[in-house]
Write an enzyme that holds these catalytic residues in place. Structure first.
Site, mmCIF file in Angstrom:
data_model
loop_
_atom_site.group_PDB
_atom_site.id
_atom_site.type_symbol
_atom_site.label_atom_id
_atom_site.label_comp_id
_atom_site.label_asym_id
_atom_site.label_seq_id
_atom_site.Cartn_x
_atom_site.Cartn_y
_atom_site.Cartn_z
ATOM 1 N N ASN A 13 -6.291 2.507 -7.894
ATOM 2 C CA ASN A 13 -7.157 1.846 -6.856
ATOM 3 C C ASN A 13 -6.551 2.070 -5.610
ATOM 4 O O ASN A 13 -5.370 1.835 -5.257
ATOM 5 C CB ASN A 13 -7.142 0.274 -7.074
ATOM 6 C CG ASN A 13 -7.525 -0.369 -5.725
ATOM 7 O OD1 ASN A 13 -8.327 -0.005 -4.989
ATOM 8 N ND2 ASN A 13 -7.193 -1.798 -5.734
ATOM 9 N N TRP A 14 -7.240 3.043 -4.851
ATOM 10 C CA TRP A 14 -6.399 3.578 -3.474
ATOM 11 C C TRP A 14 -6.442 2.714 -2.456
ATOM 12 O O TRP A 14 -6.058 2.854 -1.290
ATOM 13 C CB TRP A 14 -7.318 4.951 -3.016
ATOM 14 C CG TRP A 14 -7.103 6.177 -3.727
ATOM 15 C CD1 TRP A 14 -6.588 6.132 -5.052
ATOM 16 C CD2 TRP A 14 -7.698 7.519 -3.575
ATOM 17 N NE1 TRP A 14 -6.482 7.521 -5.799
ATOM 18 C CE2 TRP A 14 -7.322 8.039 -4.708
ATOM 19 C CE3 TRP A 14 -8.271 7.994 -2.497
ATOM 20 C CZ2 TRP A 14 -7.542 9.561 -5.012
ATOM 21 C CZ3 TRP A 14 -8.761 9.217 -2.696
ATOM 22 C CH2 TRP A 14 -8.551 10.115 -3.729
ATOM 23 N N LYS A 15 -7.623 1.536 -2.506
ATOM 24 C CA LYS A 15 -7.507 0.361 -1.422
ATOM 25 C C LYS A 15 -8.062 1.468 -0.156
ATOM 26 O O LYS A 15 -8.665 2.112 -0.246
ATOM 27 C CB LYS A 15 -6.122 -0.268 -1.335
ATOM 28 C CG LYS A 15 -5.646 -0.777 -2.662
ATOM 29 C CD LYS A 15 -4.762 -1.822 -2.374
ATOM 30 C CE LYS A 15 -3.815 -2.136 -3.672
ATOM 31 N NZ LYS A 15 -3.186 -3.323 -3.747
ATOM 32 N N HIS A 105 -11.646 -7.981 -6.951
ATOM 33 C CA HIS A 105 -10.350 -7.479 -6.747
ATOM 34 C C HIS A 105 -9.704 -8.997 -6.002
ATOM 35 O O HIS A 105 -10.443 -9.401 -5.099
ATOM 36 C CB HIS A 105 -9.969 -6.236 -5.898
ATOM 37 C CG HIS A 105 -8.554 -5.751 -5.808
ATOM 38 N ND1 HIS A 105 -7.632 -6.342 -5.054
ATOM 39 C CD2 HIS A 105 -7.654 -5.102 -6.737
ATOM 40 C CE1 HIS A 105 -6.524 -5.860 -5.071
ATOM 41 N NE2 HIS A 105 -6.456 -5.000 -6.139
ATOM 42 N N GLU A 107 -7.843 -8.920 -3.598
ATOM 43 C CA GLU A 107 -7.796 -8.818 -2.142
ATOM 44 C C GLU A 107 -9.214 -8.893 -1.418
ATOM 45 O O GLU A 107 -9.426 -9.333 -0.364
ATOM 46 C CB GLU A 107 -7.431 -7.289 -1.532
ATOM 47 C CG GLU A 107 -5.843 -7.356 -1.943
ATOM 48 C CD GLU A 107 -5.425 -5.572 -2.044
ATOM 49 O OE1 GLU A 107 -6.130 -4.771 -1.848
ATOM 50 O OE2 GLU A 107 -4.220 -5.697 -2.662
ATOM 51 N N GLU A 175 -4.913 -8.857 -13.342
ATOM 52 C CA GLU A 175 -3.940 -8.498 -12.097
ATOM 53 C C GLU A 175 -3.425 -10.000 -11.689
ATOM 54 O O GLU A 175 -4.097 -10.502 -10.716
ATOM 55 C CB GLU A 175 -4.599 -7.942 -11.269
ATOM 56 C CG GLU A 175 -5.291 -6.675 -11.678
ATOM 57 C CD GLU A 175 -5.490 -5.508 -10.391
ATOM 58 O OE1 GLU A 175 -4.788 -4.470 -10.510
ATOM 59 O OE2 GLU A 175 -5.897 -5.947 -9.406
ATOM 60 N N GLY A 181 1.422 -5.316 -5.549
ATOM 61 C CA GLY A 181 2.014 -5.021 -4.210
ATOM 62 C C GLY A 181 3.707 -5.535 -4.042
ATOM 63 O O GLY A 181 4.108 -5.275 -3.148
ATOM 64 N N SER A 221 2.056 -3.803 -9.802
ATOM 65 C CA SER A 221 3.379 -3.298 -9.523
ATOM 66 C C SER A 221 3.471 -2.061 -10.830
ATOM 67 O O SER A 221 4.672 -2.009 -10.994
ATOM 68 C CB SER A 221 4.533 -3.989 -9.302
ATOM 69 O OG SER A 221 4.355 -4.744 -8.106
ATOM 70 N N GLY A 242 -2.406 0.348 -7.957
ATOM 71 C CA GLY A 242 -2.635 0.384 -6.720
ATOM 72 C C GLY A 242 -1.585 1.285 -5.961
ATOM 73 O O GLY A 242 -2.043 2.599 -5.897
ATOM 74 N N GLY A 243 -0.541 0.853 -5.412
ATOM 75 C CA GLY A 243 0.382 1.652 -4.609
ATOM 76 C C GLY A 243 0.651 2.988 -5.274
ATOM 77 O O GLY A 243 0.923 4.053 -4.622
HETATM 78 C C1 PEP Z 1 -3.827 -3.285 -7.166
HETATM 79 O O1 PEP Z 1 -4.143 -3.492 -6.148
HETATM 80 O O2 PEP Z 1 -4.992 -3.258 -8.061
HETATM 81 C C2 PEP Z 1 -2.678 -3.313 -7.638
HETATM 82 C C3 PEP Z 1 -2.268 -3.312 -8.872
HETATM 83 O O3 PEP Z 1 -1.603 -2.864 -6.609
HETATM 84 P P1 PEP Z 1 -0.142 -2.603 -6.999
HETATM 85 O O4 PEP Z 1 -0.168 -1.422 -8.332
HETATM 86 O O5 PEP Z 1 0.467 -1.666 -5.600
HETATM 87 O O6 PEP Z 1 0.489 -3.727 -7.426
#
Ligand code: PEP
Length: 264
Positions: A13-15, A105, A107, A175, A181, A221, A242-243
């Protein structure tokens, strides 16, 4: 519950990162890196979820060069067409051959007020257009304290499934909001406990066969250093990343988690 073979799924997920030019460069490099390492996409499926404005470029690259990567969008409208300024129809995503769409998601729930009912309507929209929804559920730190680990994600999934069409594929991503994050991932045992509870909800609503076939991912994470632990759990079928999905070598290493299982 007996588990049917499920192809592990690693989703990036590039956001709101990478414009369409950066997306082209990133997808090319990711494909080369994985090809170089003889990655078998039938063994571990890989998808990227770029911003809307990148999707056409990513589609053209993947289809033009016959790459085995999949792609999806990060959201869609619950409506198919009409006076909904700024919204993106599932019909448009289907026209781009988008295989997947992330729905609900945290967010979007947190910053855009998405409710469980809206998430269900979006799941229905995805299925109307032949797109597999990646349904995100997860508890906040306060939820965890007040209700324990599974109650909130289970309730979110139960409502989301009201939008799912019978017999159509879904992917579920557990999640925990506190892990996204933050650098503080859930333990693999915590992930397993909730993913198992989510699979039980799928069994209850859609039957045992659907539950055994559905991929339930963990997200929050995830890194190359912890992915193998999650994937050893019987009810964790992959990760929503994500990141780390924006760091080429790190993401490629997550995709290749089978090669470092022995390093734990
Ligand atoms: C996400 O936003 O779906 C996510 C899992 O982020 P991260 O891996 O950065 O925690």
């Amino acid at each position: 519950m007996a588990t049917a073979p499920r192809t592990p799924f690693i989703a990036g997920n590039w956001k709101m990162n990478l414009d369409h030019l950066q997306a082209i460069a990133f997808v090319q490099k990711l494909a080369w890196t994985l090809k170089d390492k003889n990655h078998d996409f039938g063994d571990v499926e890989v998808a990227v979820f770029p911003p809307f404005t990148d999707l056409r470029s990513v589609q053209t690259l993947i289809e033009g060069d016959k790459l085995e990567l999949k792609f999806g969008a990060q959201d869609l409208s619950q409506h198919d067409a009409g006076a909904y300024t700024g919204e993106i129809s599932g019909a448009f995503l289907a026209a781009l051959d988008s295989a997947y769409v992330i729905i609900g998601h945290s967010e979007r729930r947190q910053y855009h007020g998405e409710t469980d009912e809206l998430v269900a309507a979006k799941v229905a929209a995805a299925h109307r257009h032949g797109i597999v929804p990646v349904i995100c559920v997860g508890e906040t730190a306060e939820d965890l304290e007040q209700h324990g680990p599974s109650a909130v994600p289970v309730a979110q999934l139960r409502t989301a499934l009201e939008g799912a069409a019978a017999g159509r594929e879904i992917v579920v991503a557990y999640e925990p909001v506190w892990a996204i994050g933050s650098g503080q991932a859930a333990t693999s045992a915590q992930a397993q406990q909730v993913c198992e509870a989510l699979r039980a909800v799928i069994a209850e609503v859609q039957g045992d066969e659907a539950a055994a076939a559905t991929r339930v991912l963990y997200g929050g994470s995830v890194k190359a250093g912890n992915i193998a632990g999650f994937l050893k759990e019987p009810d964790v079928d992959g990760a929503l990343v994500g990141g780390a999905s924006l760091q080429l070598e790190e993401f490629a290493s997550i995709v290749r988690f089978k090669s470092h299982v022995g390093t734990l």
